[in-house]
Design a protein around this motif. Structure first.
Motif, PDB file in Angstrom:
ATOM      1  N   GLY A 114       0.769  -1.248   0.000  1.00  0.00           N
ATOM      2  CA  GLY A 114       0.000   0.000   0.000  1.00  0.00           C
ATOM      3  C   GLY A 114       0.792   1.285   0.000  1.00  0.00           C
ATOM      4  O   GLY A 114       0.286   2.312   0.459  1.00  0.00           O
ATOM      5  N   VAL A 115       2.008   1.292  -0.516  1.00  0.00           N
ATOM      6  CA  VAL A 115       2.753   2.555  -0.644  1.00  0.00           C
ATOM      7  C   VAL A 115       2.117   3.359  -1.773  1.00  0.00           C
ATOM      8  O   VAL A 115       1.967   2.869  -2.893  1.00  0.00           O
ATOM      9  N   GLN A 116       1.753   4.600  -1.496  1.00  0.00           N
ATOM     10  CA  GLN A 116       0.951   5.383  -2.438  1.00  0.00           C
ATOM     11  C   GLN A 116       1.698   6.532  -3.102  1.00  0.00           C
ATOM     12  O   GLN A 116       1.262   7.037  -4.138  1.00  0.00           O
ATOM     13  N   ASP A 117       2.809   6.935  -2.542  1.00  0.00           N
ATOM     14  CA  ASP A 117       3.552   8.047  -3.130  1.00  0.00           C
ATOM     15  C   ASP A 117       4.470   7.537  -4.244  1.00  0.00           C
ATOM     16  O   ASP A 117       5.300   6.661  -4.000  1.00  0.00           O
ATOM     17  N   PRO A 118       4.340   8.074  -5.469  1.00  0.00           N
ATOM     18  CA  PRO A 118       5.149   7.576  -6.584  1.00  0.00           C
ATOM     19  C   PRO A 118       6.653   7.688  -6.352  1.00  0.00           C
ATOM     20  O   PRO A 118       7.409   6.781  -6.700  1.00  0.00           O
ATOM     21  N   GLY A 119       7.077   8.811  -5.762  1.00  0.00           N
ATOM     22  CA  GLY A 119       8.497   8.982  -5.494  1.00  0.00           C
ATOM     23  C   GLY A 119       9.017   7.953  -4.515  1.00  0.00           C
ATOM     24  O   GLY A 119      10.132   7.425  -4.668  1.00  0.00           O
ATOM     25  N   ASN A 120       8.210   7.644  -3.504  1.00  0.00           N
ATOM     26  CA  ASN A 120       8.611   6.620  -2.541  1.00  0.00           C
ATOM     27  C   ASN A 120       8.759   5.258  -3.208  1.00  0.00           C
ATOM     28  O   ASN A 120       9.743   4.543  -2.995  1.00  0.00           O
ATOM     29  N   LEU A 121       7.766   4.880  -4.022  1.00  0.00           N
ATOM     30  CA  LEU A 121       7.835   3.563  -4.654  1.00  0.00           C
ATOM     31  C   LEU A 121       9.026   3.470  -5.599  1.00  0.00           C
ATOM     32  O   LEU A 121       9.749   2.464  -5.605  1.00  0.00           O
ATOM     33  N   GLY A 122       9.241   4.511  -6.386  1.00  0.00           N
ATOM     34  CA  GLY A 122      10.387   4.489  -7.292  1.00  0.00           C
ATOM     35  C   GLY A 122      11.701   4.351  -6.556  1.00  0.00           C
ATOM     36  O   GLY A 122      12.583   3.579  -6.949  1.00  0.00           O
ATOM     37  N   THR A 123      11.852   5.075  -5.458  1.00  0.00           N
ATOM     38  CA  THR A 123      13.069   4.996  -4.658  1.00  0.00           C
ATOM     39  C   THR A 123      13.217   3.623  -4.021  1.00  0.00           C
ATOM     40  O   THR A 123      14.321   3.068  -3.937  1.00  0.00           O
ATOM     41  N   ILE A 124      12.117   3.040  -3.582  1.00  0.00           N
ATOM     42  CA  ILE A 124      12.146   1.700  -2.980  1.00  0.00           C
ATOM     43  C   ILE A 124      12.634   0.670  -4.005  1.00  0.00           C
ATOM     44  O   ILE A 124      13.472  -0.190  -3.694  1.00  0.00           O
ATOM     45  N   ILE A 125      12.115   0.740  -5.234  1.00  0.00           N
ATOM     46  CA  ILE A 125      12.538  -0.201  -6.276  1.00  0.00           C
ATOM     47  C   ILE A 125      14.021  -0.004  -6.604  1.00  0.00           C
ATOM     48  O   ILE A 125      14.777  -0.972  -6.770  1.00  0.00           O
ATOM     49  N   ARG A 126      14.436   1.236  -6.683  1.00  0.00           N
ATOM     50  CA  ARG A 126      15.855   1.540  -6.961  1.00  0.00           C
ATOM     51  C   ARG A 126      16.745   0.995  -5.842  1.00  0.00           C
ATOM     52  O   ARG A 126      17.825   0.442  -6.094  1.00  0.00           O
ATOM     53  N   VAL A 238       9.088   5.914   4.399  1.00  0.00           N
ATOM     54  CA  VAL A 238       9.086   4.484   4.084  1.00  0.00           C
ATOM     55  C   VAL A 238      10.234   4.093   3.157  1.00  0.00           C
ATOM     56  O   VAL A 238      10.808   3.001   3.283  1.00  0.00           O
ATOM     57  N   ALA A 239      10.608   4.962   2.223  1.00  0.00           N
ATOM     58  CA  ALA A 239      11.705   4.631   1.319  1.00  0.00           C
ATOM     59  C   ALA A 239      13.034   4.617   2.066  1.00  0.00           C
ATOM     60  O   ALA A 239      13.877   3.733   1.836  1.00  0.00           O
ATOM     61  N   VAL A 240      13.219   5.573   2.950  1.00  0.00           N
ATOM     62  CA  VAL A 240      14.443   5.598   3.767  1.00  0.00           C
ATOM     63  C   VAL A 240      14.498   4.367   4.666  1.00  0.00           C
ATOM     64  O   VAL A 240      15.524   3.690   4.780  1.00  0.00           O
ATOM     65  N   ALA A 241      13.362   4.058   5.304  1.00  0.00           N
ATOM     66  CA  ALA A 241      13.304   2.904   6.198  1.00  0.00           C
ATOM     67  C   ALA A 241      13.595   1.608   5.443  1.00  0.00           C
ATOM     68  O   ALA A 241      14.324   0.736   5.928  1.00  0.00           O
ATOM     69  N   ALA A 242      13.029   1.479   4.243  1.00  0.00           N
ATOM     70  CA  ALA A 242      13.260   0.275   3.446  1.00  0.00           C
ATOM     71  C   ALA A 242      14.743   0.106   3.147  1.00  0.00           C
ATOM     72  O   ALA A 242      15.291  -1.002   3.244  1.00  0.00           O
ATOM     73  N   GLY A 243      15.414   1.208   2.806  1.00  0.00           N
ATOM     74  CA  GLY A 243      16.839   1.139   2.513  1.00  0.00           C
ATOM     75  C   GLY A 243      17.657   0.689   3.707  1.00  0.00           C
ATOM     76  O   GLY A 243      18.522  -0.188   3.597  1.00  0.00           O
ATOM     77  N   ILE A 244      17.382   1.281   4.863  1.00  0.00           N
ATOM     78  CA  ILE A 244      18.122   0.910   6.074  1.00  0.00           C
ATOM     79  C   ILE A 244      17.897  -0.561   6.406  1.00  0.00           C
ATOM     80  O   ILE A 244      18.843  -1.309   6.703  1.00  0.00           O
ATOM     81  N   MET A 245      16.644  -0.990   6.336  1.00  0.00           N
ATOM     82  CA  MET A 245      16.313  -2.365   6.717  1.00  0.00           C
ATOM     83  C   MET A 245      16.905  -3.382   5.747  1.00  0.00           C
ATOM     84  O   MET A 245      17.414  -4.439   6.156  1.00  0.00           O
TER      85      MET A 245
END
Length: 254
Positions: A114-126, A238-245
């Motif tokens: 349920g991540v809804q922000d496009p910038g967040n999702l793109g950063t998460i995939i990257r 969420v994107a920052v957290a995903a990277g750290i985790m």
């Protein structure tokens, strides 16, 4: 080369519709902008249906032998087709690929709930790409991966690893069958990431910017995990957290 000068051209109207999810799903096509994304698409065998070039733009020499057969358009039409404030002079209409992902023993995966922000999702995939993961699964309520802002934020990483849509509960069941531990990001009742031994294989679930991971996903986790805070912030983007985790799980498994 083919040329379009009329702003009322039927192809122009059709291509503009690709900024809507409905039309992308209907046509099986999406639009990318700029030489970097297009080059990434070419290098990773993404099918390009049409290349659209502004009349003053000079194509890179290495593209000329690829038989891309570009459409030449005016600067005004390129501005109409572009989704950015400063058009880069070149667009591509790409065909969606049928990405496949299979959970394997020893694999590493990221599940997005349920991540809804496009910038967040793109950063998460990257970040998943940079972390060397085997794939990303986008659960219900997550923004469309072919959204133009998502595509720009991935910087081409979407073309580097499998990114699929599906019901996270089913993918978590597959992980358990293959003995891939599932860690879910949570704030309460969770274990510090510092104390987790991922054994080199894992699936990490991250959730919505406001509400986090859904309860029905949490109950199926092997372990709820959190990032220890050393300052006063209650939570992280969420994107920052995903990277750290992801990097912490990778390090813990080494």
């Amino acid at each position: 080369m083919k040329r379009i000068e009329s702003e009322q051209n039927a192809s122009i109207k059709q291509w503009k519709k690709l900024y809507t999810r409905k039309e992308r799903d209907k046509s099986g096509q999406f639009i990318i902008e700029g030489p970097h994304l297009i080059e990434e698409a070419i290098n990773h065998n993404v099918q390009i249906a049409h290349l659209i070039v502004e009349e003053s733009y000079r194509l890179p020499a290495e593209w000329e032998h690829m038989r891309l057969d570009p459409w030449i358009v005016t600067k005004k039409i390129m501005g109409m087709l572009s989704d950015t404030e400063h058009p880069q002079g070149v667009l591509a209409i790409c065909r969606m690929s049928s990405n496949e992902l299979q959970i394997k023993a020893g694999g590493k995966y990221l599940f997005v709930d349920g991540v809804q922000d496009p910038g967040n999702l793109g950063t998460i995939i990257r970040t998943a790409d940079a972390s060397g993961l085997d794939g990303v699964v986008l659960g219900e309520g997550t923004v469309d991966v072919y959204n133009s802002k998502v595509l720009r934020s991935t910087q081409g990483s979407l073309f580097h690893l499998p990114v699929v849509k599906g019901k996270l509960e089913e993918w978590m069941d597959e992980c358990k069958q293959m003995e891939v531990p599932v860690y879910v990001s949570a704030l309460k009742g969770a274990q510090s990431l510092h104390d987790v031994n991922s054994s080199g294989s894992f699936a990490l679930v991250v959730g919505n910017e406001g509400s986090g991971v859904r309860t029905e996903i949490m109950v199926s986790a092997d372990q709820l995990v959190y990032i220890p805070m050393f300052g006063n912030a209650e939570s992280l983007n969420v994107a920052v957290a995903a990277g750290i985790m992801l990097y912490e799980l990778q390090k813990n498994g080494q």
